[in-house]
Design an enzyme around this catalytic site. Sequence first.
Site, PDB file in Angstrom:
ATOM      1  N   ASP A  67      -9.449  35.643  -0.787  1.00  0.00           N
ATOM      2  CA  ASP A  67      -8.886  36.158   0.456  1.00  0.00           C
ATOM      3  C   ASP A  67      -8.017  35.115   1.155  1.00  0.00           C
ATOM      4  OD1 ASP A  67     -10.991  34.463   1.073  1.00  0.00           O
ATOM      5  OD2 ASP A  67     -12.217  35.980   2.037  1.00  0.00           O
ATOM      6  N   ASP A 136     -23.022  38.539   8.388  1.00  0.00           N
ATOM      7  CA  ASP A 136     -23.157  40.001   8.484  1.00  0.00           C
ATOM      8  C   ASP A 136     -23.189  40.669   7.104  1.00  0.00           C
ATOM      9  OD1 ASP A 136     -20.547  39.645   7.671  1.00  0.00           O
ATOM     10  OD2 ASP A 136     -19.632  40.674   9.369  1.00  0.00           O
ATOM     11  N   HIS A 138     -20.969  40.126   4.645  1.00  0.00           N
ATOM     12  CA  HIS A 138     -19.671  40.414   4.012  1.00  0.00           C
ATOM     13  C   HIS A 138     -19.441  39.565   2.771  1.00  0.00           C
ATOM     14  CE1 HIS A 138     -17.555  37.327   6.853  1.00  0.00           C
ATOM     15  NE2 HIS A 138     -17.572  36.799   5.651  1.00  0.00           N
ATOM     16  N   GLU A 143     -15.719  43.381   5.533  1.00  0.00           N
ATOM     17  CA  GLU A 143     -16.682  43.491   6.622  1.00  0.00           C
ATOM     18  C   GLU A 143     -17.539  44.753   6.453  1.00  0.00           C
ATOM     19  OE1 GLU A 143     -17.105  40.964   8.235  1.00  0.00           O
ATOM     20  OE2 GLU A 143     -15.459  40.270   9.485  1.00  0.00           O
TER      21      GLU A 143
HETATM   22  C1  GLP Z   1     -15.539  33.536   5.135  1.00  0.00           C
HETATM   23  C2  GLP Z   1     -14.981  33.711   3.740  1.00  0.00           C
HETATM   24  C3  GLP Z   1     -16.080  34.159   2.795  1.00  0.00           C
HETATM   25  C4  GLP Z   1     -17.267  33.217   2.920  1.00  0.00           C
HETATM   26  C5  GLP Z   1     -17.806  33.258   4.321  1.00  0.00           C
HETATM   27  C6  GLP Z   1     -19.015  32.364   4.533  1.00  0.00           C
HETATM   28  O1  GLP Z   1     -15.718  34.738   5.763  1.00  0.00           O
HETATM   29  N1  GLP Z   1     -13.903  34.656   3.703  1.00  0.00           N
HETATM   30  O2  GLP Z   1     -15.584  34.179   1.466  1.00  0.00           O
HETATM   31  O3  GLP Z   1     -18.260  33.581   2.007  1.00  0.00           O
HETATM   32  O4  GLP Z   1     -16.764  32.825   5.189  1.00  0.00           O
HETATM   33  O5  GLP Z   1     -18.597  31.089   4.876  1.00  0.00           O
HETATM   34  P1  GLP Z   1     -19.545  29.820   4.909  1.00  0.00           P
HETATM   35  O6  GLP Z   1     -19.758  29.448   3.495  1.00  0.00           O
HETATM   36  O7  GLP Z   1     -18.754  28.782   5.644  1.00  0.00           O
HETATM   37  O8  GLP Z   1     -20.780  30.232   5.605  1.00  0.00           O
END
Ligand code: GLP
Length: 260
Positions: A67, A136, A138, A143
């Site tokens: 993404d 959440d 995702h 989302e």
């Molecule tokens: C963002 C990214 C996700 C990732 C999530 C969790 O939303 N788009 O791909 O899994 O953050 O991030 P973190 O690893 O910093 O908790």
Amino acid sequence: MEIIIQPDSRTASAVAARIVAARVREKPHAVLGFATGATPLEMYRALVDMHKTEGLDFGLVTAFNLDEYVGLPANHPGSYRTYMREHLFRHINIAPDRINIPDGATPDIPTCCRGYEERIHAAGGIDIQILGIGTDGHLGFNEPTSSLASRTRIKTLTAQTRRDNAAIFGGERKVPHHVITMGLGTIMACRTCLLLAFGEKKARAVAAAVEGPLTAMVPASVLQMHPQAVFVLDEEAASLLTRTDYYKWVYANKPDWQKS
Ligand code: GLP
């Protein structure tokens, strides 16, 4: 689903790095899907280390990122292109023309998204997709209420996700509202999904994804339908699972031929 629970994020990241490295060694043309966020950082460091000390070769590997934020120039410190360059790509021998990240600065988002799907298809599909999980539930930036069959497209972030990702932007107000993300259908088409989750703040999302009902309200629960989904967790992220003894026994008693 395979649930691997390790004492801490360091050992969990080493396990995940070994899974990725094994695939690259057996298939030098492997197509890898990469994720961003804090979670995969230790695994990326372990892969860089294997490249430097063991000669793990990324020369023929193709990369697709999950993404990207919409509206940021590629060199913006908050962009995922910057993240990937700084934390992985500039430390390994991946060919720049084999790196694919959605173009968040494109003037034509639908064409960019269609083209991204076509490039994944043309590369032969993704062998291993690395995933984190949002608080959440995702995946990527899919989302809650994302279609379980969705493909790469524009999405709008929830207030919670914008809060979670505010640090790098220097405040929630500066976090973009829109993103381009592989869809849940795109992720489900990957041959292996390797999800990493560490820390207590991920425990609820992990439990809902692994042991809760399959629902678009917890996008990661779609992995219950994936034939090869591996969750690599630390004890804290696993703390709300009810079957941890079983998962640990299964992993400890894995037949040799199944080990990576
Ligand atoms: C963002 C990214 C996700 C990732 C999530 C969790 O939303 N788009 O791909 O899994 O953050 O991030 P973190 O690893 O910093 O908790």
